[in-house]
Design an enzyme around this catalytic site. Structure first.
Site, short mmCIF file in Angstrom:
data_model
loop_
_atom_site.label_atom_id
_atom_site.label_comp_id
_atom_site.label_asym_id
_atom_site.label_seq_id
_atom_site.Cartn_x
_atom_site.Cartn_y
_atom_site.Cartn_z
N HIS A 17 4.16 3.82 20.72
CA HIS A 17 3.09 4.52 21.44
C HIS A 17 1.74 4.25 20.78
CE1 HIS A 17 6.38 7.72 22.40
NE2 HIS A 17 6.15 7.08 23.53
N LYS A 41 12.96 19.86 31.56
CA LYS A 41 13.33 18.97 30.46
C LYS A 41 13.43 19.74 29.16
CE LYS A 41 11.92 14.39 28.88
NZ LYS A 41 11.06 13.25 29.10
N ARG A 91 8.67 -1.91 27.52
CA ARG A 91 9.54 -2.53 26.52
C ARG A 91 10.46 -3.55 27.12
NH1 ARG A 91 11.31 3.33 24.52
NH2 ARG A 91 11.33 3.38 26.78
N SER A 128 11.65 7.47 21.56
CA SER A 128 11.70 8.81 20.96
C SER A 128 13.15 9.29 20.87
CB SER A 128 10.87 9.78 21.78
OG SER A 128 9.52 9.38 21.80
O1 PNS Z 1 7.43 10.00 28.34
P1 PNS Z 1 7.96 10.26 29.72
O2 PNS Z 1 8.88 11.47 29.72
O3 PNS Z 1 8.61 9.06 30.34
O4 PNS Z 1 6.68 10.65 30.62
C1 PNS Z 1 6.87 10.93 31.97
C2 PNS Z 1 5.57 11.28 32.69
C3 PNS Z 1 4.83 12.39 31.97
C4 PNS Z 1 4.67 10.07 32.77
C5 PNS Z 1 6.00 11.72 34.09
O5 PNS Z 1 6.96 12.73 33.96
C6 PNS Z 1 4.86 12.23 34.95
O6 PNS Z 1 4.12 11.46 35.50
N1 PNS Z 1 4.76 13.59 35.07
C7 PNS Z 1 3.73 14.26 35.83
C8 PNS Z 1 4.26 14.79 37.18
C9 PNS Z 1 3.99 13.79 38.29
O7 PNS Z 1 2.86 13.46 38.59
N2 PNS Z 1 5.07 13.28 38.89
C10 PNS Z 1 5.00 12.26 39.90
C11 PNS Z 1 4.88 10.87 39.25
S1 PNS Z 1 4.69 9.59 40.46
#
Ligand code: PNS
Length: 155
Positions: A17, A41, A91, A128
């Site tokens: 990150h 989550k 990745r 993570s």
């Molecule tokens: O590190 P992660 O858990 O892969 O991050 C996921 C994240 C935060 C990018 C994703 O859960 C997200 O975009 N959440 C916000 C809610 C949202 O907008 N959802 C629709 C995405 S198209």
């Protein structure tokens, strides 16, 4: 002034990150690291600690700020922040397959572009999830996490 948002759970932030965010900070004037809370989550670290890890690990990057993403849409957050781009590290092809539909949906929802940055090859195996598993079983994760995170994982 160009501003990008780099969203994620950061549970916890790791060196992959930090590398991607540092490279994004060279492409944009400002980068907002948005730390998510998804109530469905289960996180190892709470939002305050995840944000503190991010702030400590990114303190050397003056263009970067750390904010909570909140429970709403990422596209709305980007609009509120005046950000025109999302930053995602890739990745592997698995990441690409996971990210592509979200990139298209976010462009539909908020007219925000997603910029994919390839992860540094020496960090492409780092996640993570693996960091938490390996450290909980006594494995050495020192090369893969910032000092603030390592101190918490290995007290
Ligand atoms: O590190 P992660 O858990 O892969 O991050 C996921 C994240 C935060 C990018 C994703 O859960 C997200 O975009 N959440 C916000 C809610 C949202 O907008 N959802 C629709 C995405 S198209």
């Amino acid at each position: 002034m160009t501003r990008a948002v780099c969203p994620g759970s950061f549970d916890p932030i790791h060196n992959g990150h930090v590398d991607v965010i540092g490279r994004a900070a060279r492409l944009f004037d400002e980068v907002v690291v948005a730390v998510s809370t998804n109530y469905a989550k289960k996180y190892r670290f709470g939002i305050d600690e995840r944000m503190a890890f991010c702030a400590q690990s990114l303190a050397h990057l003056p263009e970067v700020t750390v904010l909570p993403l909140g429970a709403g849409l990422l596209a709305d957050f980007c609009r509120e922040q005046g950000a025109t781009a999302l930053i995602k590290g890739l990745r592997s092809g698995l990441d690409f397959d996971y990210e592509m539909p979200m990139a298209t949906m976010n462009r539909h929802l908020g007219d925000v572009e997603t910029v994919f940055l390839p992860t540094a090859p020496q960090l492409a195996h780092v996640s993570s999830t693996l960091i938490k598993e390996v450290s909980s079983l006594g494995g050495d994760v020192g090369p893969f996490v910032p000092d603030a995170v390592l101190r918490r994982l290995v007290p």
